[in-house]
Design a protein around this motif. Structure first.
Motif, PDB file in Angstrom:
ATOM      1  N   MET A   1      43.448  51.442  26.142  1.00 43.33           N
ATOM      2  CA  MET A   1      41.957  50.190  26.274  1.00 43.33           C
ATOM      3  C   MET A   1      42.501  49.621  26.548  1.00 43.33           C
ATOM      4  O   MET A   1      42.208  48.609  27.340  1.00 43.33           O
ATOM      5  N   VAL A   2      42.915  48.623  26.536  1.00 43.16           N
ATOM      6  CA  VAL A   2      44.005  47.049  26.121  1.00 43.16           C
ATOM      7  C   VAL A   2      44.280  47.106  28.030  1.00 43.16           C
ATOM      8  O   VAL A   2      44.418  46.172  28.379  1.00 43.16           O
ATOM      9  N   GLU A   3      45.568  48.285  27.931  1.00 46.47           N
ATOM     10  CA  GLU A   3      45.908  48.314  29.205  1.00 46.47           C
ATOM     11  C   GLU A   3      45.298  48.355  30.319  1.00 46.47           C
ATOM     12  O   GLU A   3      45.127  47.558  31.266  1.00 46.47           O
ATOM     13  N   GLU A   4      44.402  49.614  30.067  1.00 42.69           N
ATOM     14  CA  GLU A   4      42.937  49.373  30.853  1.00 42.69           C
ATOM     15  C   GLU A   4      42.415  48.383  31.165  1.00 42.69           C
ATOM     16  O   GLU A   4      41.665  47.964  32.506  1.00 42.69           O
ATOM     17  N   ARG A   5      41.759  47.733  30.604  1.00 39.11           N
ATOM     18  CA  ARG A   5      41.556  45.805  30.653  1.00 39.11           C
ATOM     19  C   ARG A   5      41.988  45.278  31.456  1.00 39.11           C
ATOM     20  O   ARG A   5      41.459  44.495  32.385  1.00 39.11           O
ATOM     21  N   LYS A   6      43.221  45.255  30.555  1.00 37.31           N
ATOM     22  CA  LYS A   6      44.110  44.294  31.443  1.00 37.31           C
ATOM     23  C   LYS A   6      44.277  45.098  32.830  1.00 37.31           C
ATOM     24  O   LYS A   6      44.594  43.908  33.796  1.00 37.31           O
ATOM     25  N   LYS A   7      44.465  45.973  33.432  1.00 32.41           N
ATOM     26  CA  LYS A   7      44.412  46.209  34.765  1.00 32.41           C
ATOM     27  C   LYS A   7      43.495  46.498  35.054  1.00 32.41           C
ATOM     28  O   LYS A   7      42.894  46.028  36.849  1.00 32.41           O
ATOM     29  N   PHE A   8      42.238  46.229  34.147  1.00 35.81           N
ATOM     30  CA  PHE A   8      40.558  45.714  35.205  1.00 35.81           C
ATOM     31  C   PHE A   8      41.132  44.394  35.705  1.00 35.81           C
ATOM     32  O   PHE A   8      40.064  43.967  36.781  1.00 35.81           O
ATOM     33  N   ILE A   9      40.839  43.679  34.330  1.00 33.53           N
ATOM     34  CA  ILE A   9      41.404  41.917  34.390  1.00 33.53           C
ATOM     35  C   ILE A   9      42.354  41.787  35.915  1.00 33.53           C
ATOM     36  O   ILE A   9      41.604  40.649  36.271  1.00 33.53           O
ATOM     37  N   ASP A  10      42.715  42.216  36.135  1.00 37.11           N
ATOM     38  CA  ASP A  10      44.370  41.787  37.012  1.00 37.11           C
ATOM     39  C   ASP A  10      43.947  42.426  38.149  1.00 37.11           C
ATOM     40  O   ASP A  10      43.675  41.649  38.890  1.00 37.11           O
ATOM     41  N   GLU A  11      42.940  43.153  38.651  1.00 30.77           N
ATOM     42  CA  GLU A  11      42.065  43.786  39.574  1.00 30.77           C
ATOM     43  C   GLU A  11      40.998  43.385  39.746  1.00 30.77           C
ATOM     44  O   GLU A  11      40.799  42.733  41.140  1.00 30.77           O
ATOM     45  N   SER A  12      40.118  42.714  39.114  1.00 31.86           N
ATOM     46  CA  SER A  12      39.569  41.650  39.128  1.00 31.86           C
ATOM     47  C   SER A  12      40.106  39.645  39.508  1.00 31.86           C
ATOM     48  O   SER A  12      39.350  39.699  40.424  1.00 31.86           O
ATOM     49  N   LEU A  13      41.000  39.980  38.823  1.00 25.75           N
ATOM     50  CA  LEU A  13      41.490  38.935  39.626  1.00 25.75           C
ATOM     51  C   LEU A  13      41.807  38.594  40.808  1.00 25.75           C
ATOM     52  O   LEU A  13      41.952  38.141  42.030  1.00 25.75           O
ATOM     53  N   GLN A  14      42.681  39.925  40.954  1.00 26.27           N
ATOM     54  CA  GLN A  14      42.830  39.813  43.010  1.00 26.27           C
ATOM     55  C   GLN A  14      41.240  40.283  43.288  1.00 26.27           C
ATOM     56  O   GLN A  14      42.377  40.036  44.800  1.00 26.27           O
ATOM     57  N   SER A  15      41.228  40.826  43.293  1.00 22.66           N
ATOM     58  CA  SER A  15      39.149  40.503  43.820  1.00 22.66           C
ATOM     59  C   SER A  15      38.888  39.386  44.519  1.00 22.66           C
ATOM     60  O   SER A  15      38.461  39.036  45.664  1.00 22.66           O
ATOM     61  N   ALA A  16      39.099  39.029  43.164  1.00 26.61           N
ATOM     62  CA  ALA A  16      38.453  37.424  43.863  1.00 26.61           C
ATOM     63  C   ALA A  16      39.272  36.627  44.482  1.00 26.61           C
ATOM     64  O   ALA A  16      38.912  35.952  45.066  1.00 26.61           O
TER      65      ALA A  16
END
Length: 164
Positions: free
Chosen positions: A39-54
């Motif tokens: 879940m932490v990795e998934e959350r980290k992946k989501f945050i990284d993708e969000s940062l990349q999208s931003a």
């Protein structure tokens, strides 16, 4: 001083607490930690993708901003060009109208002068004809008066013949 057994545990209690801890730790390590880590990795992946999208959105926004500046600059240049063409066209139209007006006015002036000259010639011709008619009428009356006298008629005819 006699402390309760929880605060000063004996060796058997410590052993069983250690065993319980290890069992709970083993269960958590086997079943809980992988889920938590996933879940932490998934959350980290989501945050990284969000940062990349931003970042991508910021880059797109910057490129759109640059493109809009370019389009705005082109529009201003086009506007300036259209205004200069309109000014040139208006000046050309004004010059053409001025030339045409000058041509028309000189043509009308020449026609008026020609008409005035023709009217003058007609008036002079009419005056000459009237003067000639009046002169003939006066001469005729004078001649009648002169020739009505006896003998003057014959003298006048002789004089004319001598002149010829």
């Amino acid at each position: 001083m006699n402390l309760p057994s929880v605060l000063s545990p004996d060796f058997g209690l410590l052993f069983w607490m250690l065993i319980a801890f290890l069992v709970v730790f083993a269960l958590l390590a086997k079943f809980g930690f992988p889920v938590i880590t996933g879940m932490v990795e998934e959350r980290k992946k989501f945050i990284d993708e969000s940062l990349q999208s931003a970042r991508e959105a910021n880059e797109r926004l910057a490129s759109i901003h640059a493109e809009s500046e370019t389009l705005l600059k082109e529009a201003r240049e086009k506007q300036a060009q259209i205004l200069s063409e309109a000014k040139y066209t208006s000046q050309a139209i004004i010059a053409e109208a001025r030339t045409k007006a000058e041509t028309e006015s000189s043509k009308m002036l020449n026609e008026a002068k020609a008409q005035i000259l023709a009217e003058k010639e007609n008036a002079l011709r009419d005056i000459r004809a009237q003067v000639a008619d009046l002169s003939l009428g006066i001469a005729e009356k004078i001649m009648r008066n002169e020739l009505q006298k006896d003998g003057e008629h014959e003298k006048f005819v002789k004089r004319l013949l001598e002149e010829l």
